[in-house]
Design an enzyme around this catalytic site. Structure first.
Site, PDB file in Angstrom:
ATOM      1  N   HIS A 261      56.727  31.504  69.598  1.00 54.32           N
ATOM      2  CA  HIS A 261      55.467  32.319  70.130  1.00 54.32           C
ATOM      3  C   HIS A 261      55.091  33.344  68.959  1.00 54.32           C
ATOM      4  O   HIS A 261      53.670  33.317  68.794  1.00 54.32           O
ATOM      5  CB  HIS A 261      56.058  32.959  71.423  1.00 54.32           C
ATOM      6  CG  HIS A 261      55.100  34.001  71.884  1.00 54.32           C
ATOM      7  ND1 HIS A 261      54.315  33.837  73.017  1.00 54.32           N
ATOM      8  CD2 HIS A 261      54.596  35.096  71.326  1.00 54.32           C
ATOM      9  CE1 HIS A 261      53.538  34.782  73.398  1.00 54.32           C
ATOM     10  NE2 HIS A 261      53.694  35.910  72.350  1.00 54.32           N
ATOM     11  N   GLU A 262      56.037  34.023  68.484  1.00 50.96           N
ATOM     12  CA  GLU A 262      55.393  35.046  67.401  1.00 50.96           C
ATOM     13  C   GLU A 262      55.068  34.268  66.191  1.00 50.96           C
ATOM     14  O   GLU A 262      54.012  34.557  65.572  1.00 50.96           O
ATOM     15  CB  GLU A 262      56.616  35.615  66.841  1.00 50.96           C
ATOM     16  CG  GLU A 262      57.148  36.795  68.114  1.00 50.96           C
ATOM     17  CD  GLU A 262      56.153  37.691  68.700  1.00 50.96           C
ATOM     18  OE1 GLU A 262      55.138  37.894  68.184  1.00 50.96           O
ATOM     19  OE2 GLU A 262      56.233  37.896  70.078  1.00 50.96           O
ATOM     20  N   HIS A 265      51.217  33.587  66.581  1.00 51.13           N
ATOM     21  CA  HIS A 265      50.399  34.678  66.473  1.00 51.13           C
ATOM     22  C   HIS A 265      50.194  34.891  64.801  1.00 51.13           C
ATOM     23  O   HIS A 265      49.131  34.954  64.322  1.00 51.13           O
ATOM     24  CB  HIS A 265      51.220  35.750  66.911  1.00 51.13           C
ATOM     25  CG  HIS A 265      51.054  36.283  68.110  1.00 51.13           C
ATOM     26  ND1 HIS A 265      49.832  36.359  68.707  1.00 51.13           N
ATOM     27  CD2 HIS A 265      52.014  36.716  69.311  1.00 51.13           C
ATOM     28  CE1 HIS A 265      49.943  36.891  70.346  1.00 51.13           C
ATOM     29  NE2 HIS A 265      51.241  36.653  70.327  1.00 51.13           N
ATOM     30  N   GLU A 291      46.674  35.697  71.943  1.00 48.63           N
ATOM     31  CA  GLU A 291      47.910  35.156  72.904  1.00 48.63           C
ATOM     32  C   GLU A 291      47.799  33.622  73.257  1.00 48.63           C
ATOM     33  O   GLU A 291      48.727  32.882  73.522  1.00 48.63           O
ATOM     34  CB  GLU A 291      47.937  35.871  74.309  1.00 48.63           C
ATOM     35  CG  GLU A 291      49.052  35.937  75.000  1.00 48.63           C
ATOM     36  CD  GLU A 291      50.227  36.422  74.299  1.00 48.63           C
ATOM     37  OE1 GLU A 291      50.150  37.140  73.213  1.00 48.63           O
ATOM     38  OE2 GLU A 291      51.433  36.158  75.068  1.00 48.63           O
TER      39      GLU A 291
HETATM   40 ZN    ZN Z   1      52.286  37.318  72.430  1.00 49.29          ZN
END
Ligand code: ZN
Ligand code: ZN
Length: 497
Positions: A261-262, A265, A291
């Protein structure tokens, strides 16, 4: 010096302060010893004030006014003036004395929230929350809006989005998801995922996360991975985009998912081109678009059958407990669905319902339709209607998120929009990239990244979310791609007929 050069120089100065603040912030959440916090808070306060003063300085106002009237700016320069000008006017609209008063109240409110959550006692927090709602409503009045004061708050996170438009997205999404989750739970076969539980050393989990990040082409020469209690990504400057993750000792999946997830980003920020540096455009288009990148790598890639076809042998080698688990078993295990009480633990099917509930409540608070005192009850009621589970205490209910305690209203919808956008973007990528699934299955994730770079990352903040989505997908923000993705996938995973 021309106005344009002076303007650029001014933004560079702001950028340097923001870079220093980002590093201090990162350090605060990873390494700073407990006793160092009070003094650090003063340093951060000082730099924040300096950065804020630059962002509302009359000098900047003068440059903007000049440049807004100038012809002959190129596309990047025009976008820069538009974006920086908008932030300038929003910040300028807030009287400094009011802002300071709010900042003090917010710090107190956060502390009160921490205690209230610990004791699971909403009563300890209620008055603070009421004050935060009042502040948020005053912010909205200062910013200005057309229909709803809530729109003025959403604007900070998702430019161009309104609560009326959000409703046209949420209603059809909810109508599909709520009965589908019920069907999954009643008629579906829950995957076996016991082998994800056990005892897993941090070093093992770190090795697994690094393999995933490498496969994603996250540039470790321009970043690093560290543990933190609440995973986050921070951009300190060009060539320095750091991710953090959290390893749970008893669960092997959680840390991997949060790293991916990170990492999503971070790939976005690593993909911002140099020509946007220090123009006000050197960040993501919005919180929702950001996101969408993290969710795409975490879910559409990281929880796909093709990814696990490639990643299973790696996972088996690093994690002995998985050595005899098949690709299919792994794929199913990472896709279990569980209506649960806590948003941050929610799976990709139930997650959006947690957001809808928050949207309803915060919109009601800001427009005055809901009284803060009624929140715990309204929360329980909505949980029952949407997810069929009801928290026994407020710590697992209305007190679970930090956002409202510091006056952050209008932020939550970005999480949901990110999920929806990610499905729209991924569908578009699938059309453009031949054999995308086979490529992922052979570990070749670079085609997807190149596509994201070309279609999304390279533009930074040049376009507002809606315009960007239309350019990339030819569609407006729309929940139907996401619904189709969820239904197809989980009808298969849960063996529904
Ligand atoms: Zn996030
Ligand atoms: Zn702002």
């Amino acid at each position: 010096m021309s106005t344009l050069d002076a303007y650029r120089e001014h933004l560079r100065e702001m950028g340097k302060l923001e870079s220093a603040l980002a590093l201090l912030h990162w350090d605060q959440r990873t390494n700073l010893p407990r006793k160092g916090h009070p003094a650090r808070a003063e340093v951060v306060g000082k730099l924040t004030k300096m950065a804020f003063e630059l962002s509302i300085s009359d000098k900047l106002g003068g440059y903007l006014q000049d440049l807004e009237e100038q012809d002959g700016l190129n596309e990047v320069e025009r976008a820069s003036v538009r974006v920086v000008g908008k932030a300038y006017r929003r910040h300028k609209a807030i009287p400094p004395a009011f802002y300071e008063e709010y900042a003090v109240a917010a710090a107190r409110s956060e502390t009160a929230w921490e205690e209230a959550k610990e004791k699971s006692d909403f009563g300890l927090f209620k008055d603070h929350l009421e004050r935060m709602v009042d502040y948020a409503r005053k912010f909205a009045e200062y910013y200005g809006y057309e229909d709803s004061p809530y729109d003025a708050l959403i604007e900070e996170f998702e430019p161009g989005m309104t609560s009326a438009e959000l409703k046209t997205i949420i209603v059809p999404l909810r109508e599909k998801l709520v009965p589908f989750i019920k069907r999954l739970m009643e008629d579906g076969t829950r995957p076996e995922d016991g082998f994800m539980q056990g005892s897993f050393a941090d070093e093992m989990q770190r090795a697994l996360s690094l393999k995933a990040l490498e496969a994603m082409n996250y540039d470790l020469d321009a970043g690093r991975l560290d543990p933190s209690v609440h995973p986050f990504t921070t951009t300190i400057g060009p060539g320095d985009v750091r991710v953090t993750t959290r390893f749970l000792p008893h669960n092997i999946l959680s840390g991997l998912a949060s790293s991916m997830h990170e990492g999503g980003h971070a790939l976005y920020d690593q993909g911002i081109p140099d020509k946007l540096r220090w123009t006000g455009l050197d960040e993501g288009a919005s919180f929702g678009i950001h996101e969408s990148q993290s969710r795409m790598w975490e879910n559409l890639v990281g929880r796909s059958r093709s990814f696990w076809t490639f990643f299973a042998p790696i996972a088996r080698e690093i994690v002995p407990q998985l050595s005899s688990v098949s690709v299919e078993e792994l794929y199913r295990a990472v896709n279990t669905v569980e209506p649960s009480l806590v948003r941050v633990e929610a799976d990709e099917v139930t997650y959006n319902l947690h957001i809808m509930l928050r949207f309803e409540l915060e919109e009601g608070l800001i427009t005055g339709k809901i009284d803060t005192g009624d929140l715990p009850e309204l929360w329980r009621d909505a949980m029952k209607r949407y997810l069929g589970v009801v928290p026994e205490d407020d710590a697992h209910g209305v007190l679970q998120d930090v956002h409202w305690s510091s006056g952050l209203f209008g932020y939550f919808p970005s999480y949901m929009l990110g999920n929806l956008y990610s499905a729209q973007f991924f569908a578009a990528a699938r059309k453009d990239i031949a054999d995308l699934d086979q490529k992922i299955a052979s570990g070749k994730l670079s085609d997807l990244l190149s596509w994201l770079r070309e279609n999304i990352h390279q533009y930074g903040k040049m376009y507002e979310p809606k315009e960007l989505i239309e350019r990339v997908t030819g569609e407006k923000p729309d929940p139907s791609c996401f619904v189709r993705y969820i239904m197809d996938k989980y009808t298969d995973v849960y063996d529904l007929h």
